[in-house]
Design a protein around this motif. Structure first.
Motif, PDB file in Angstrom:
ATOM      1  N   VAL A 154      34.839 -29.412 -23.199  1.00 41.38           N
ATOM      2  CA  VAL A 154      34.731 -30.717 -22.546  1.00 41.38           C
ATOM      3  C   VAL A 154      35.442 -31.707 -23.457  1.00 41.38           C
ATOM      4  O   VAL A 154      34.944 -32.060 -24.525  1.00 41.38           O
ATOM      5  N   MET A 155      36.625 -32.138 -23.024  1.00 44.65           N
ATOM      6  CA  MET A 155      37.494 -32.936 -23.875  1.00 44.65           C
ATOM      7  C   MET A 155      37.727 -34.321 -23.266  1.00 44.65           C
ATOM      8  O   MET A 155      37.665 -34.498 -22.054  1.00 44.65           O
ATOM      9  N   GLY A 156      38.016 -35.281 -24.128  1.00 48.03           N
ATOM     10  CA  GLY A 156      38.132 -36.658 -23.676  1.00 48.03           C
ATOM     11  C   GLY A 156      39.542 -37.176 -23.566  1.00 48.03           C
ATOM     12  O   GLY A 156      39.740 -38.373 -23.340  1.00 48.03           O
TER      13      GLY A 156
ATOM     14  N   CYS B   3      34.995 -32.624 -27.948  1.00 53.08           N
ATOM     15  CA  CYS B   3      35.550 -33.458 -29.010  1.00 53.08           C
ATOM     16  C   CYS B   3      34.586 -34.590 -29.352  1.00 53.08           C
ATOM     17  O   CYS B   3      33.735 -34.968 -28.536  1.00 53.08           O
ATOM     18  N   PRO B   4      34.694 -35.169 -30.536  1.00 60.95           N
ATOM     19  CA  PRO B   4      33.730 -36.181 -30.983  1.00 60.95           C
ATOM     20  C   PRO B   4      34.010 -37.571 -30.439  1.00 60.95           C
ATOM     21  O   PRO B   4      33.304 -38.506 -30.817  1.00 60.95           O
ATOM     22  N   THR B   5      34.972 -37.704 -29.558  1.00 56.79           N
ATOM     23  CA  THR B   5      35.446 -38.964 -28.981  1.00 56.79           C
ATOM     24  C   THR B   5      36.238 -39.765 -30.021  1.00 56.79           C
ATOM     25  O   THR B   5      36.057 -39.604 -31.217  1.00 56.79           O
ATOM     26  N   CYS B   6      37.130 -40.621 -29.505  1.00 59.30           N
ATOM     27  CA  CYS B   6      37.917 -41.500 -30.357  1.00 59.30           C
ATOM     28  C   CYS B   6      38.397 -42.666 -29.518  1.00 59.30           C
ATOM     29  O   CYS B   6      37.991 -42.825 -28.354  1.00 59.30           O
TER      30      CYS B   6
ATOM     31  N   VAL C 176      45.894 -35.805 -22.727  1.00 56.96           N
ATOM     32  CA  VAL C 176      47.145 -35.545 -23.441  1.00 56.96           C
ATOM     33  C   VAL C 176      46.997 -34.329 -24.350  1.00 56.96           C
ATOM     34  O   VAL C 176      47.783 -33.377 -24.304  1.00 56.96           O
ATOM     35  N   ASN C 177      45.970 -34.349 -25.206  1.00 53.54           N
ATOM     36  CA  ASN C 177      45.795 -33.285 -26.197  1.00 53.54           C
ATOM     37  C   ASN C 177      44.703 -32.281 -25.850  1.00 53.54           C
ATOM     38  O   ASN C 177      44.628 -31.219 -26.455  1.00 53.54           O
ATOM     39  N   GLY C 178      43.838 -32.620 -24.893  1.00 58.08           N
ATOM     40  CA  GLY C 178      42.676 -31.787 -24.609  1.00 58.08           C
ATOM     41  C   GLY C 178      42.973 -30.330 -24.355  1.00 58.08           C
ATOM     42  O   GLY C 178      42.447 -29.437 -25.038  1.00 58.08           O
TER      43      GLY C 178
END
Length: 356
Positions: A296-298, A264-267, A301-303
């Protein structure tokens, strides 16, 4: 997509054109006269998935070591020759599987005859390499500059020089730094000949700029069915070209090599050093050839939900991470420092299971 059916040439045991997959190649940026450094780079390229490597042969000192390089290399080699026909002969004698020349610039008719006869004798294909920056002066005048039409005309001239000598083991490239001119030139040439086409955007630039220009230009051509072998030209370590090339091919469903890594692009919800983690995972998997998807998710909760189609993935939160397969959590990891080692252990288990 429907690839144009072209003729086939063989560089050693690697077929190009016809029903063969789109081949990936690169070019050494070492001093060819340095055998150790050149062979080392060739074999690093091969390990990354490069299927043929081009070498500059600028002079007799470089030509004198070609046999040593050929003996120690694990993939077919192509000699890049300009002006001196004797260098082409030396490459053929050294066992190189391909030549990249323009017949019109290696000397008079007799010298062209000599090289063509030798190439026919060795069964070695010749790539005619047209470059927008070095077109014949009369074509520049006729077409008002290095236009796509001028590049195609130059290529056809060189093709005719080989064909009239009964030589048809030909590949063609038409390279310029302009994406739009490159696309148009290959479209025009593809309509006129059935020889395999080597596609690329020359002098594309540094890593990001060059990758973007190459992805746009080569992606359009490949989507239209044009292109039998490609090089992503980058002002960078040539090994990086191979990864970009395979990602272009993967995105079009043409070829796959190694894991696809999605991240993910990060937030504002990201609570781990996600960029660093994703880069380390990518580096750790660089030598893996099996095809699978890694996420590879940040966000814990949603990853897993966002990456539920991934074969295996990790999502990190504040001092806690979860490792999942196909969206299902398989275990939790405490401590951000443990995320990478624990994830790599799980990937190794995953690969061992697949290999059984």
């Amino acid at each position: 997509m429907e690839r144009k059916q072209t003729s086939t040439v063989n560089l050693g045991d690697v077929g190009v054109g016809g029903d063969n997959p789109v081949r990936v190649q690169s070019m050494c940026n070492t001093d060819t006269r340095d055998v150790f450094e050149t062979v080392s780079q060739i074999n690093r390229l091969a390990d990354a998935g490069c299927e043929m490597v081009r070498l500059a042969v600028p002079d007799e000192k470089a030509a004198a070591v070609l046999a040593d390089i050929r003996e120690q290399s694990s993939v077919p080699l192509i000699a890049d020759i300009h002006f001196d026909y004797r260098l082409a002969l030396a490459a053929l004698e050294a066992g190189f599987e391909g030549l990249r020349i323009n017949p019109g610039n290696i000397g008079d008719e007799q010298k062209v005859d000599t090289v063509v006869r030798a190439a026919m004798g060795y069964g070695t294909p010749i790539r005619i390499g047209v470059n927008g920056g070095s077109l014949e002066k009369d074509l520049l005048r006729q077409f008002g500059g290095p236009t796509p039409e001028a590049m195609v005309e130059s290529g056809l001239r060189h093709i005719a020089m080989l064909e009239k000598r009964g030589f048809h083991d030909i590949k063609i490239s038409l390279k310029t730094s302009s994406v739009l001119n490159t696309i148009k030139a290959y479209r025009l040439m593809s309509e006129k000949v059935d020889y395999p086409l080597h596609i690329g955007i020359t002098e594309a630039g540094t890593l990001v700029r060059g990758a973007v220009k190459s992805a746009v230009g080569l992606g359009i051509l490949l989507y239209e069915g044009i292109g039998d072998t490609l090089r992503v030209s980058l002002t960078h370590d040539p090994v990086a070209e191979i990864g970009v090339a395979y990602e272009i091919l993967r995105s079009l469903g043409l070829r796959e090599r190694g894991p696809e890594i999605i991240s993910c692009p990060t937030c504002g919800r990201t609570e781990i050093a996600l960029i660093e983690l994703a880069e380390k995972v990518e580096e750790a998997l660089r030598g893996v050839e099996e095809v699978f998807t890694v996420a590879v998710m940040g966000c814990v909760v949603n990853g897993p939900g966002e990456a539920k189609e991934a074969d295996i993935g990790i999502a990190g939160g504040r001092d806690l991470g979860i490792i999942f397969r196909k969206g299902e959590v398989v275990r939790k990891v405490k401590g951000n420092d443990n995320l990478l080692p624990e994830f790599m252990q799980e990937i190794n288990r995953f690969l061992e299971e697949r290999r059984q």
